[in-house]
Design a protein around this motif. Structure first.
Motif, PDB file in Angstrom:
ATOM      1  N   GLU A 196      -6.233   6.844   3.184  1.00  0.00           N
ATOM      2  CA  GLU A 196      -5.608   7.418   1.983  1.00  0.00           C
ATOM      3  C   GLU A 196      -5.485   8.938   2.145  1.00  0.00           C
ATOM      4  O   GLU A 196      -4.444   9.527   1.810  1.00  0.00           O
ATOM      5  N   ALA A 197      -6.531   9.560   2.690  1.00  0.00           N
ATOM      6  CA  ALA A 197      -6.494  11.018   2.894  1.00  0.00           C
ATOM      7  C   ALA A 197      -5.353  11.398   3.844  1.00  0.00           C
ATOM      8  O   ALA A 197      -4.612  12.349   3.598  1.00  0.00           O
ATOM      9  N   ARG A 198      -5.195  10.621   4.927  1.00  0.00           N
ATOM     10  CA  ARG A 198      -4.120  10.919   5.896  1.00  0.00           C
ATOM     11  C   ARG A 198      -2.743  10.716   5.269  1.00  0.00           C
ATOM     12  O   ARG A 198      -1.795  11.415   5.589  1.00  0.00           O
ATOM     13  N   MET A 199      -2.658   9.740   4.369  1.00  0.00           N
ATOM     14  CA  MET A 199      -1.371   9.508   3.694  1.00  0.00           C
ATOM     15  C   MET A 199      -1.035  10.707   2.806  1.00  0.00           C
ATOM     16  O   MET A 199       0.102  11.174   2.771  1.00  0.00           O
ATOM     17  N   LYS A 200      -2.061  11.216   2.140  1.00  0.00           N
ATOM     18  CA  LYS A 200      -1.842  12.386   1.273  1.00  0.00           C
ATOM     19  C   LYS A 200      -1.432  13.593   2.111  1.00  0.00           C
ATOM     20  O   LYS A 200      -0.506  14.323   1.758  1.00  0.00           O
ATOM     21  N   GLU A 201      -2.134  13.791   3.232  1.00  0.00           N
ATOM     22  CA  GLU A 201      -1.798  14.916   4.121  1.00  0.00           C
ATOM     23  C   GLU A 201      -0.359  14.808   4.603  1.00  0.00           C
ATOM     24  O   GLU A 201       0.368  15.784   4.689  1.00  0.00           O
ATOM     25  N   LYS A 202       0.026  13.579   4.916  1.00  0.00           N
ATOM     26  CA  LYS A 202       1.357  13.330   5.480  1.00  0.00           C
ATOM     27  C   LYS A 202       2.452  13.728   4.475  1.00  0.00           C
ATOM     28  O   LYS A 202       3.410  14.400   4.837  1.00  0.00           O
ATOM     29  N   VAL A 203       2.282  13.327   3.222  1.00  0.00           N
ATOM     30  CA  VAL A 203       3.338  13.646   2.241  1.00  0.00           C
ATOM     31  C   VAL A 203       3.298  15.126   1.868  1.00  0.00           C
ATOM     32  O   VAL A 203       4.331  15.727   1.617  1.00  0.00           O
ATOM     33  N   THR A 204       2.103  15.725   1.910  1.00  0.00           N
ATOM     34  CA  THR A 204       1.996  17.159   1.603  1.00  0.00           C
ATOM     35  C   THR A 204       2.699  17.971   2.686  1.00  0.00           C
ATOM     36  O   THR A 204       3.372  18.956   2.402  1.00  0.00           O
ATOM     37  N   ALA A 205       2.537  17.517   3.939  1.00  0.00           N
ATOM     38  CA  ALA A 205       3.114  18.251   5.079  1.00  0.00           C
ATOM     39  C   ALA A 205       4.634  18.126   5.130  1.00  0.00           C
ATOM     40  O   ALA A 205       5.315  18.961   5.702  1.00  0.00           O
ATOM     41  N   SER A 206       5.167  17.039   4.550  1.00  0.00           N
ATOM     42  CA  SER A 206       6.620  16.804   4.725  1.00  0.00           C
ATOM     43  C   SER A 206       7.441  17.454   3.607  1.00  0.00           C
ATOM     44  O   SER A 206       6.958  17.818   2.571  1.00  0.00           O
ATOM     45  N   VAL A 223       0.848  -1.202   0.000  1.00  0.00           N
ATOM     46  CA  VAL A 223       0.000   0.000   0.000  1.00  0.00           C
ATOM     47  C   VAL A 223       0.883   1.253   0.000  1.00  0.00           C
ATOM     48  O   VAL A 223       0.671   2.188  -0.781  1.00  0.00           O
ATOM     49  N   LYS A 224       1.920   1.252   0.846  1.00  0.00           N
ATOM     50  CA  LYS A 224       2.815   2.423   0.903  1.00  0.00           C
ATOM     51  C   LYS A 224       3.558   2.592  -0.416  1.00  0.00           C
ATOM     52  O   LYS A 224       3.710   3.703  -0.920  1.00  0.00           O
ATOM     53  N   GLU A 225       4.017   1.479  -0.968  1.00  0.00           N
ATOM     54  CA  GLU A 225       4.789   1.549  -2.218  1.00  0.00           C
ATOM     55  C   GLU A 225       3.912   2.106  -3.354  1.00  0.00           C
ATOM     56  O   GLU A 225       4.323   3.023  -4.067  1.00  0.00           O
ATOM     57  N   VAL A 226       2.710   1.552  -3.484  1.00  0.00           N
ATOM     58  CA  VAL A 226       1.793   2.004  -4.545  1.00  0.00           C
ATOM     59  C   VAL A 226       1.485   3.492  -4.353  1.00  0.00           C
ATOM     60  O   VAL A 226       1.528   4.286  -5.295  1.00  0.00           O
ATOM     61  N   PHE A 227       1.201   3.858  -3.106  1.00  0.00           N
ATOM     62  CA  PHE A 227       0.864   5.256  -2.817  1.00  0.00           C
ATOM     63  C   PHE A 227       2.019   6.191  -3.175  1.00  0.00           C
ATOM     64  O   PHE A 227       1.822   7.201  -3.862  1.00  0.00           O
ATOM     65  N   LEU A 228       3.209   5.844  -2.729  1.00  0.00           N
ATOM     66  CA  LEU A 228       4.365   6.732  -2.937  1.00  0.00           C
ATOM     67  C   LEU A 228       4.743   6.846  -4.415  1.00  0.00           C
ATOM     68  O   LEU A 228       5.367   7.816  -4.831  1.00  0.00           O
ATOM     69  N   LEU A 229       4.307   5.849  -5.209  1.00  0.00           N
ATOM     70  CA  LEU A 229       4.591   5.899  -6.651  1.00  0.00           C
ATOM     71  C   LEU A 229       3.391   6.432  -7.447  1.00  0.00           C
ATOM     72  O   LEU A 229       3.358   6.341  -8.670  1.00  0.00           O
ATOM     73  N   GLY A 230       2.407   6.959  -6.721  1.00  0.00           N
ATOM     74  CA  GLY A 230       1.297   7.657  -7.386  1.00  0.00           C
ATOM     75  C   GLY A 230       0.115   6.794  -7.768  1.00  0.00           C
ATOM     76  O   GLY A 230      -0.755   7.249  -8.518  1.00  0.00           O
ATOM     77  N   GLY A 231       0.041   5.559  -7.267  1.00  0.00           N
ATOM     78  CA  GLY A 231      -1.091   4.667  -7.600  1.00  0.00           C
ATOM     79  C   GLY A 231      -2.298   4.937  -6.716  1.00  0.00           C
ATOM     80  O   GLY A 231      -2.177   5.535  -5.648  1.00  0.00           O
ATOM     81  N   GLU A 232      -3.455   4.461  -7.193  1.00  0.00           N
ATOM     82  CA  GLU A 232      -4.707   4.638  -6.442  1.00  0.00           C
ATOM     83  C   GLU A 232      -4.842   3.559  -5.365  1.00  0.00           C
ATOM     84  O   GLU A 232      -4.459   2.410  -5.584  1.00  0.00           O
ATOM     85  N   LEU A 233      -5.419   3.927  -4.234  1.00  0.00           N
ATOM     86  CA  LEU A 233      -5.574   2.954  -3.139  1.00  0.00           C
ATOM     87  C   LEU A 233      -7.033   2.551  -2.921  1.00  0.00           C
ATOM     88  O   LEU A 233      -7.357   1.925  -1.907  1.00  0.00           O
ATOM     89  N   ASP A 234      -7.892   2.897  -3.887  1.00  0.00           N
ATOM     90  CA  ASP A 234      -9.329   2.557  -3.758  1.00  0.00           C
ATOM     91  C   ASP A 234      -9.530   1.091  -3.426  1.00  0.00           C
ATOM     92  O   ASP A 234      -9.027   0.221  -4.144  1.00  0.00           O
ATOM     93  N   GLY A 235     -10.262   0.812  -2.365  1.00  0.00           N
ATOM     94  CA  GLY A 235     -10.585  -0.565  -2.011  1.00  0.00           C
ATOM     95  C   GLY A 235      -9.499  -1.273  -1.209  1.00  0.00           C
ATOM     96  O   GLY A 235      -9.719  -2.354  -0.688  1.00  0.00           O
ATOM     97  N   LEU A 236      -8.329  -0.649  -1.121  1.00  0.00           N
ATOM     98  CA  LEU A 236      -7.231  -1.294  -0.374  1.00  0.00           C
ATOM     99  C   LEU A 236      -7.163  -0.808   1.070  1.00  0.00           C
ATOM    100  O   LEU A 236      -6.822  -1.567   1.978  1.00  0.00           O
ATOM    101  N   VAL A 237      -7.459   0.478   1.242  1.00  0.00           N
ATOM    102  CA  VAL A 237      -7.500   1.060   2.599  1.00  0.00           C
ATOM    103  C   VAL A 237      -8.760   1.918   2.687  1.00  0.00           C
ATOM    104  O   VAL A 237      -9.277   2.352   1.644  1.00  0.00           O
ATOM    105  N   PRO A 238      -9.255   2.198   3.902  1.00  0.00           N
ATOM    106  CA  PRO A 238     -10.407   3.097   4.007  1.00  0.00           C
ATOM    107  C   PRO A 238     -10.027   4.480   3.458  1.00  0.00           C
ATOM    108  O   PRO A 238      -8.857   4.870   3.560  1.00  0.00           O
ATOM    109  N   PRO A 239     -11.007   5.219   2.886  1.00  0.00           N
ATOM    110  CA  PRO A 239     -10.716   6.549   2.324  1.00  0.00           C
ATOM    111  C   PRO A 239      -9.978   7.456   3.318  1.00  0.00           C
ATOM    112  O   PRO A 239      -9.093   8.221   2.938  1.00  0.00           O
ATOM    113  N   LEU A 240     -10.325   7.346   4.600  1.00  0.00           N
ATOM    114  CA  LEU A 240      -9.676   8.184   5.620  1.00  0.00           C
ATOM    115  C   LEU A 240      -8.167   7.954   5.670  1.00  0.00           C
ATOM    116  O   LEU A 240      -7.380   8.882   5.850  1.00  0.00           O
TER     117      LEU A 240
END
Ligand code: PNS
Length: 164
Positions: free
Chosen positions: A154-164, A135-152
């Motif tokens: 994925e949103a927190r992951m996006k916030e985390k990379v935006t903040a860093s 999940v982390k690898e797909v996310f960090l390489l720009g893939g969609e996480l639909d159905g793999l993790v709850p939307p919340l």
């Protein structure tokens, strides 16, 4: 009162984890979702963030009368399980490749603490390839996480990379 520990890194929690928790609720009266504090690993989310996210997403799953608690632990899992007066450790097994490592851990844990049983549970086939690592690898390489993790999550992951 049958109490189980569901231990893991949960970095982050996936839909596969939640599926196991829902299934575990059919077997146990209480499940403690216990996050390992591992000073050797550089996690994506802090323990506090993981605890908070787990607490939020657990509100949306079907757990019937089963009590769900989120906690963290350091050191040996069986020591923690005994301290919590748990009867069992729940682990999810996705594929045969998981089995060897899980069997080793289960047998070592049994040797250390014969009174605690490890229960292996299989997630829905849909989640049989889902892991926090992928999940982390797909996310960090720009893939969609639909159905793999709850939307919340994925949103927190996006916030985390935006903040860093
Ligand atoms: O989600 P993970 O990373 O696969 O979970 C692994 C975990 C936390 C279950 C395992 O690393 C563990 O139990 N660690 C605690 C230390 C311990 O008890 N080690 C001996 C295991 S036989």
């Amino acid at each position: 009162m049958r109490r189980a520990i569901y231990p893991g890194s949960f970095d982050p929690v996936t839909n596969g984890h939640l599926d196991i928790i829902e299934r575990g609720c059919k077997l146990f009266d209480e499940i403690i979702i216990a996050i390992l504090v591992n000073p050797d690993k550089q996690p994506f989310f802090s323990i506090e963030e993981r605890r908070g996210m787990l607490q939020e997403v657990l509100q949306d799953i079907a757990h019937g009368q089963c009590i769900l608690r989120v906690d963290d632990f350091e050191g040996l899992l069986v020591h923690y399980a005994v301290a919590q007066q748990a009867h069992a450790i729940v682990r999810g097994i996705r594929a045969i490749s998981d089995y060897e490592y899980e069997l080793q851990m289960a047998l070592m844990n049994r040797r250390l603490e014969p009174n605690i049983e490890t229960v292996f549970m299989m997630p829905a086939e849909t989640y049989s390839y889902v892991s926090s690592r992928l999940v982390k690898e797909v996310f960090l390489l720009g893939g969609e996480l639909d159905g793999l993790v709850p939307p919340l999550i994925e949103a927190r992951m996006k916030e985390k990379v935006t903040a860093s």
